[in-house]
Design an enzyme around this catalytic site. Structure first.
Site, PDB file in Angstrom:
ATOM      1  N   ASP A 154      54.381  44.802   7.464  1.00 21.03           N
ATOM      2  CA  ASP A 154      55.667  44.440   8.081  1.00 21.03           C
ATOM      3  C   ASP A 154      55.569  44.693   9.589  1.00 21.03           C
ATOM      4  OD1 ASP A 154      58.407  43.861   8.298  1.00 21.03           O
ATOM      5  OD2 ASP A 154      59.012  45.918   7.792  1.00 21.03           O
ATOM      6  N   GLU A 171      54.837  41.315  14.133  1.00 20.72           N
ATOM      7  CA  GLU A 171      54.999  40.162  15.063  1.00 20.72           C
ATOM      8  C   GLU A 171      54.264  40.383  16.384  1.00 20.72           C
ATOM      9  OE1 GLU A 171      57.498  41.564  13.278  1.00 20.72           O
ATOM     10  OE2 GLU A 171      57.400  39.962  11.807  1.00 20.72           O
ATOM     11  N   ASP A 181      64.051  38.996   7.121  1.00 22.16           N
ATOM     12  CA  ASP A 181      65.371  39.577   6.864  1.00 22.16           C
ATOM     13  C   ASP A 181      66.477  38.541   6.793  1.00 22.16           C
ATOM     14  OD1 ASP A 181      63.953  41.904   6.916  1.00 22.16           O
ATOM     15  OD2 ASP A 181      64.576  42.470   8.951  1.00 22.16           O
TER      16      ASP A 181
HETATM   17  O1  MIG Z   1      63.058  47.496  10.924  1.00 21.46           O
HETATM   18  O2  MIG Z   1      60.716  48.674   6.287  1.00 21.46           O
HETATM   19  O3  MIG Z   1      61.644  42.809   7.017  1.00 21.46           O
HETATM   20  O4  MIG Z   1      61.727  43.896   4.452  1.00 21.46           O
HETATM   21  O5  MIG Z   1      62.640  46.553   4.200  1.00 21.46           O
HETATM   22  C1  MIG Z   1      63.120  47.075   9.590  1.00 21.46           C
HETATM   23  C2  MIG Z   1      62.066  48.414   6.365  1.00 21.46           C
HETATM   24  C3  MIG Z   1      61.765  47.192   8.961  1.00 21.46           C
HETATM   25  C4  MIG Z   1      61.877  44.985   7.963  1.00 21.46           C
HETATM   26  C5  MIG Z   1      61.442  44.179   6.790  1.00 21.46           C
HETATM   27  C6  MIG Z   1      62.154  44.640   5.566  1.00 21.46           C
HETATM   28  C7  MIG Z   1      61.907  46.114   5.337  1.00 21.46           C
HETATM   29  C8  MIG Z   1      62.330  46.916   6.569  1.00 21.46           C
HETATM   30  N1  MIG Z   1      61.630  46.397   7.741  1.00 21.46           N
END
Ligand code: MIG
Length: 818
Positions: A429, A432, A505
């Site tokens: 995650d 980006e 999200d």
């Molecule tokens: O700043 O890890 O898209 O699926 O649950 C949020 C917490 C960070 C974003 C992800 C989401 C995940 C969440 N993350």
């Protein structure tokens, strides 16, 4: 900046800087950059040829035209006749395509390169490049010569390509864009962005897939603009007769991919960028996630509820809270005192555990990952050599430079502990990359870029892909020959070789359910077939109906996972009360019945490059009205669905492609090539099976490997004419399929008014065979008098529901029913 700081040391005050340069760019595309004079290619003066490469020049600037195959031609621009390094993260390494034949002729006004299917014309006056079919039909033509301008920010070029756009042309592709399927009339940019709660039409999002398909006059072609800088696409938005794509740096380099079938364009795009490997079978079961399940007792409770309620589930996810202070590769021992025990208990009950790993590494001298990264200089640095720092979940962080193969190698090894603990899959995650406050890294961060070096402007869009690549490679080594399971949020073209993806999200609204349907179709034709949405919506609260309708769509999402944000109420299939639970259970069970069908779709994707989700436009591009259809889509070859996306919806109009189709729930036959008004009770959804198909079915299991399956059920749907269906089987876990250890069954069905013949042949070396087949026949237009299988006469049977079936106690070749 504090004077006392030495280069290469941690620069804390960088964090206080208001570095909003990237954020500024997000809202102000290139339009706001002060106008610089654009330079255009002029007149072709000469060319040189070397093998399948041609270089044309106007005396100052040059273009290179390379014939990759009969259908794929690449064009590159060099404003000063110096081509950049021919390197791409998108194109697969073992590219094995070649033209069968090609030639060049010079006429009074053009140079014409011709393969067996496509003509590439380079007009001398104006240096315009166009692509045509052999019959002379123009598929894609420069409207202006390729052009560029000095980039005032960094001394490179902005590069532009502008194509002529006929009034009927429709556009598809570009990955995860949250807009209508047909991209015409819109402008987009690619800059991987953490876009929590994104909206319809919001752009950019998480992924960069600079590949589009144009369809004009019933014929399709593709363009892959392989450039990792911030790129833009304008599909007849600014000028109704022009399509442009451009970039804030790098090379103007694009592949023209010939069709004329859209399906063939997509397959050829996969030829360049690769496909997803066969996922482990469990990865296509139902997955349960939230932010976050903890402590251990909570995880165990959720798992046991699934088994108690007999709702199938294969995986449970641990989001960031399982870590110790969000330090990657550690456990919070208060919440998870004995992770190994927990994971093995879950595994004994058929659950795989998937954990989150982010790129941000906490700056902490007592943390081995930070120390190793620091000692080896694995973290990204700014232009002035100070480490790139930013705040993410762990607090102050530094970030590995995944564009360095050494760093990727190292990162891959960090998973050892998790793999030894029994973790089965990894979720990447925030890649980006996302940084609190400033959004992402500043432009001046430097990256190794496989030794070619570049700033963040060049590396930003491939950062996430290289992270998950390193995760994939690491897991593959650590797990011996077992197939990894990885999922990533950020992506660049070609990421499918290493990972599945989700759309980030989203929001628990009906509009977002529709957006998800658009995004997954688009991702699928953009090379990323293994994709899913957060079922139910990440942020916000769905009611039982929205959750259930989304679950129904989830059955037909290649990746099926419920997930939600940290502040939401419970989201398990039973959380909305017994009425909704029963429907969710029925649909999750449907997913498990369809497992062999879905697994086959993954195989066809991997081996034959067929996208798993197929928009109507891809199935029937010759009908102009189909280019606007976007709610119904095929899931694999033989099933067509149209998810319900409105509350209280009693019925919906569904277009069925040519042929005859059976409504899944009662086997009513409908004529294709037209629209139908279909009833949509809450416990059903529009699901249709193609006449002439064979749909393999497993019994409902609580998880994918629960039982050994000795009898394979085949549902055969009668259709007039000849059809081919496939059923793929292997043991579901290793890469042995690469050595042909699999079974792909080809079923040739011939349907007549008074007979039905099924011929089976099997490809591959997998020795597990089914002891028997139970074959259900649907839609026969005649009464059965005679059933014969490989010379033996069989009796026909009728089950409790009055359905007609045959049991064949051996591997069969030919079955006739008349
Ligand atoms: O700043 O890890 O898209 O699926 O649950 C949020 C917490 C960070 C974003 C992800 C989401 C995940 C969440 N993350």
């Amino acid at each position: 900046m504090a004077e006392s700081q030495k280069k290469g040391e941690i620069a804390t005050d960088i964090l206080e800087e208001e570095t909003l340069d990237n954020i500024h760019h997000v809202n102000n595309p290139v339009l706001d950059v002060p106008a610089v004079e654009k330079k255009y290619l002029n007149k072709v003066l000469s060319y040189v040829k070397q093998g399948n490469v041609f270089v044309f020049t106007d005396g100052k600037a040059s273009i290179e035209v390379k014939v990759f195959s009969d259908e794929i031609i690449r064009v590159r621009l060099a404003p000063r006749s110096l081509f950049l390094d021919d390197f791409s993260y998108a194109i697969k390494k073992d590219l094995d395509i070649h033209p069968t034949s090609f030639s060049i002729v010079e006429t009074a006004d053009a140079f014409i390169i011709k393969t067996s299917v496509v003509v590439c014309r380079i007009q001398k006056e104006g240096f315009l490049v166009s692509f045509e079919k052999l019959d002379g039909k123009v598929m894609n033509a420069d409207q202006q010569p390729m052009h560029w301008e000095e980039n005032p920010d960094f001394g490179g070029y902005y590069v532009y390509c502008t194509k002529h756009t006929p009034p009927d042309e429709a556009f598809f592709g570009l990955g995860d864009k949250s807009t209508h399927l047909n991209l015409r009339g819109r402008r987009f940019q690619n800059w991987n962005s953490d876009t929590y709660g994104f909206g319809f039409n919001q752009d950019p999002l998480y992924k960069t897939i600079p590949f589009y398909i144009g369809v004009t006059g019933g014929d399709a072609y593709g363009v892959f603009f392989d450039n990792t800088f911030r790129t833009y696409f304008d599909f007849a938005a600014e000028q109704p007769d022009q399509t442009s794509y451009w970039s804030e740096g790098g090379e103007l380099q694009y592949y023209y991919i010939h069709g004329p079938q859209m399906m063939d364009v997509v397959k050829r795009y996969h030829e360049l960028t690769g496909t997803h490997y066969m996922p482990p079978l469990w990865a296509i079961g139902y997955h349960q996630c939230r932010w976050s399940y903890y402590p251990e007792a909570n995880v165990r409770e959720v798992a046991s509820q699934f088994r108690k309620r007999q709702i199938p589930c294969d995986a449970i996810y641990l989001d960031i809270d399982y870590m110790d202070g969000y330090r990657c590769f550690t456990w919070n021992k208060r919440y998870f005192p004995d992770p190994r025990k927990m994971i093995s208990d879950l595994a004994a009950d058929g659950f795989r555990t998937v954990v989150m790993i982010d790129p941000g590494i906490k700056v902490d001298e007592d943390y081995w990952v930070f120390n190793e990264g620091k000692e080896n200089k694995y973290f990204c640095r700014r232009g002035d050599d100070y480490y790139m720092e930013g705040y993410v979940w762990p607090g102050r962080c530094q970030f590995p430079d995944y564009t360095n193969p050494k760093v990727r190698e190292w990162w891959g090894t960090l998973y050892r502990g998790l793999v030894e603990d029994g973790v089965a899959g990894v979720w990447n995650d925030m890649n980006e990359p996302a940084v609190f406050g400033r959004g992402t890294f500043p432009d001046d961060v430097r990256h190794y870029f496989e030794g070619l070096r570049g700033s963040h402007r060049k590396a930003h869009n491939i950062y996430g892909m290289q992270m998950v690549r390193s995760t994939y490679d690491g897991l593959k080594k650590l797990q011996k020959n077992r197939r990894p399971f990885t999922i990533t949020r950020a992506a660049y073209a070609g990421v499918q070789r290493y990972s599945s993806v989700w759309t980030g999200d989203n929001i628990a609204t009906w509009e977002h359910l529709k957006i998800g349907i658009l995004q997954l179709q688009r991702l699928s034709i953009s090379g990323l077939s293994f994709c899913g949405t957060d079922i139910g919506g990440f942020t916000g609260e769905p009611d039982g109906e929205l959750y259930t309708r989304w679950m129904q769509f989830g059955v037909f999402s290649p990746f099926m996972r419920v997930h939600s944000a940290g502040d939401t109420r419970d989201r398990e299939p039973w959380s909305f009360g017994p009425e909704w639970e029963a429907i969710c259970k029925k649909f999750i069970e449907l997913r498990y019945k369809l497992l062999p069908y879905i697994y086959t779709a993954f195989w066809r994707q991997h081996k034959y490059r067929e996208p798993i989700l197929r928009p109507i436009s891809l199935l029937e591009q010759h009908k102009p009205e189909n280019l606007m259809r976007e709610e119904e889509f095929a899931f694999g070859h033989n099933i067509l669905v149209s998810p319900v996306i409105q509350p209280g919806q009693q019925s919906k109009i569904v277009y069925l492609p040519e042929g005859n189709w059976y409504y899944y729930f009662d086997h009513t036959m409908l004529e294709g090539g037209q629209e139908h008004n279909v009833k949509t009770p809450l416990d059903e959804m529009p699901i249709f099976v193609r006449g002439g198909s064979v749909i393999p079915e497993f019994p409902v299991m609580q998880y994918t490997m629960e039982k050994n399956i000795d009898t394979l059920k085949l549902n055969v749907f009668w259709g007039q004419g000849r059809y081919e269906s496939h059923v793929y089987i292997d043991h579901g876990e290793t890469f042995a399929y690469e050595q042909s250890v699999y079974n792909e069954k080809y079923f040739i069905i011939e349907g007549e008014q008074n007979s039905l013949t099924i011929v089976q042949h099997i490809e591959g070396l997998y020795h597990e065979r089914f002891d028997s087949y139970k074959i259900y026949i649907v839609g026969l237009p005649f009464d059965v008098h005679h059933v014969e299988v490989d010379g033996d006469i069989l009796e026909t049977l009728v089950d409790e529901e009055g359905k007609y079936y045959i049991t064949v106690e051996k591997e069969f070749r030919r079955l006739t029913i008349s």
